[in-house]
Design a protein around this motif. Structure first.
Motif: not given
Length: 138
Positions: A88-98
């Motif tokens: 999850x190195x890229x998905x974590x950056x988007x947590x909670x963001x639309x």
């Protein structure tokens, strides 16, 4: 109500068996960073316990540091040699963001580090309990 103690005993024995009863565990900590020293700030460090099964992991902090755990967040690992990868190195950056429809998030690290088969990361516990993980950008 006499069955309650038996149920408790059975559950306790099952938990000890699943938790590696009697295995000495070594605390594992480390840092994930790029060759220039800058930290990877998101994702999880994951450890393969047996083929096809992730057995321990730890979140990567803003400073690139992590601790590993399997039963609790920082309970460490028993002695052994482990294959390691980053999840999850890229998905974590988007947590909670639309996200926008069909939005592509560029990866932060080279894809080879996201699989235990291709990462090339192996550590021997207890010989190595502080892990320095260097990843490359895509």
């Amino acid at each position: 109500m006499r069955s309650a103690p038996r149920i408790f005993l059975c559950l306790s024995l099952a938990m000890l068996t699943l938790g590696g009863c009697g295995d000495k565990r070594y605390p594992i900590k480390g840092r994930v960073h790029f060759p220039d020293g800058s930290p990877l700030k998101v994702g999880r460090v994951c450890v393969v316990i047996e083929p096809g099964k992730t057995g321990a992991w730890g979140y990567i902090g803003e400073d690139g540091t992590f601790t590993l755990g399997s039963n609790t967040p920082d309970d460490g690992l028993p002695a052994g040699t482990y294959r390691v990868y980053i999840m999850d190195p890229e998905d974590s950056r988007m947590m909670g963001k639309p996200r926008k429809a069909n939005e592509v998030i560029p990866p932060l690290i080279h894809p080879r580090f996201t699989s235990p088969e291709t990462s090339g990361l192996t550590f021997e516990v207890p010989k190595q309990t502080e892990w320095d993980i260097v990843v490359q950008k895509p």
